[in-house]
Motif scaffolding. Structure first.
Motif, PDB file in Angstrom:
ATOM      1  N   ARG A  32       6.868  77.670  24.019  1.00 30.39           N
ATOM      2  CA  ARG A  32       5.862  77.008  23.180  1.00 30.39           C
ATOM      3  C   ARG A  32       5.262  75.871  24.008  1.00 30.39           C
ATOM      4  O   ARG A  32       5.975  75.093  24.612  1.00 30.39           O
ATOM      5  N   ASN A  33       3.928  75.800  24.049  1.00 27.99           N
ATOM      6  CA  ASN A  33       3.226  74.789  24.841  1.00 27.99           C
ATOM      7  C   ASN A  33       2.169  74.104  23.990  1.00 27.99           C
ATOM      8  O   ASN A  33       1.753  74.625  22.961  1.00 27.99           O
ATOM      9  N   THR A  34       1.701  72.957  24.449  1.00 26.13           N
ATOM     10  CA  THR A  34       0.632  72.220  23.778  1.00 26.13           C
ATOM     11  C   THR A  34      -0.465  71.918  24.785  1.00 26.13           C
ATOM     12  O   THR A  34      -0.181  71.438  25.888  1.00 26.13           O
ATOM     13  N   ARG A  35      -1.704  72.210  24.406  1.00 25.91           N
ATOM     14  CA  ARG A  35      -2.842  71.916  25.281  1.00 25.91           C
ATOM     15  C   ARG A  35      -3.036  70.414  25.385  1.00 25.91           C
ATOM     16  O   ARG A  35      -2.913  69.684  24.396  1.00 25.91           O
ATOM     17  N   ASN A  36      -3.394  69.958  26.573  1.00 30.13           N
ATOM     18  CA  ASN A  36      -3.630  68.527  26.782  1.00 30.13           C
ATOM     19  C   ASN A  36      -4.890  68.051  26.079  1.00 30.13           C
ATOM     20  O   ASN A  36      -4.915  66.968  25.513  1.00 30.13           O
ATOM     21  N   GLY A  37      -5.952  68.845  26.095  1.00 28.30           N
ATOM     22  CA  GLY A  37      -7.236  68.413  25.562  1.00 28.30           C
ATOM     23  C   GLY A  37      -7.242  68.186  24.069  1.00 28.30           C
ATOM     24  O   GLY A  37      -7.557  67.100  23.585  1.00 28.30           O
ATOM     25  N   ASP A  38      -6.878  69.215  23.292  1.00 22.77           N
ATOM     26  CA  ASP A  38      -6.990  69.102  21.831  1.00 22.77           C
ATOM     27  C   ASP A  38      -5.652  69.159  21.109  1.00 22.77           C
ATOM     28  O   ASP A  38      -5.607  69.089  19.883  1.00 22.77           O
ATOM     29  N   GLY A  39      -4.563  69.290  21.839  1.00 26.08           N
ATOM     30  CA  GLY A  39      -3.246  69.302  21.201  1.00 26.08           C
ATOM     31  C   GLY A  39      -2.897  70.605  20.507  1.00 26.08           C
ATOM     32  O   GLY A  39      -1.876  70.697  19.837  1.00 26.08           O
ATOM     33  N   SER A  40      -3.733  71.645  20.669  1.00 23.90           N
ATOM     34  CA  SER A  40      -3.440  72.911  20.016  1.00 23.90           C
ATOM     35  C   SER A  40      -2.249  73.584  20.700  1.00 23.90           C
ATOM     36  O   SER A  40      -1.957  73.352  21.873  1.00 23.90           O
ATOM     37  N   GLU A  41      -1.572  74.417  19.945  1.00 20.27           N
ATOM     38  CA  GLU A  41      -0.358  75.068  20.421  1.00 20.27           C
ATOM     39  C   GLU A  41      -0.660  76.465  20.944  1.00 20.27           C
ATOM     40  O   GLU A  41      -1.502  77.164  20.411  1.00 20.27           O
TER      41      GLU A  41
END
Length: 68
Positions: A32-41
């Motif tokens: 499971r990861n989180t995008r840096n830009g918008d915090g989406s998973e």
């Protein structure tokens, strides 16, 4: 909550007593990861061995995609 899951493939076999059994062979891990830009998973699947590709990345459906 864990950020990874073990990816497996079910393998059917017959044991010494003639019973059909299933074992689960590990083929990789899903993270499971989180995008840096918008915090989406999003998720990434890393395979233990090369196939056609070594990594698949999964995202939730976008609002533009029709849900079935």
């Amino acid at each position: 909550m864990t950020n990874h899951y073990v990816a497996t493939v079910p393998v059917k076999y017959t044991d010494n007593d003639g019973q059909e059994r299933t074992r689960f062979q590990r083929v990789g891990a899903m993270f499971r990861n989180t995008r840096n830009g918008d915090g989406s998973e999003f998720f990434s699947l890393k395979l233990d061995f090369p196939v056609a590709v070594q990594e698949l990345v999964m995202f939730p459906p976008s609002s533009r995609e029709h849900e079935e």
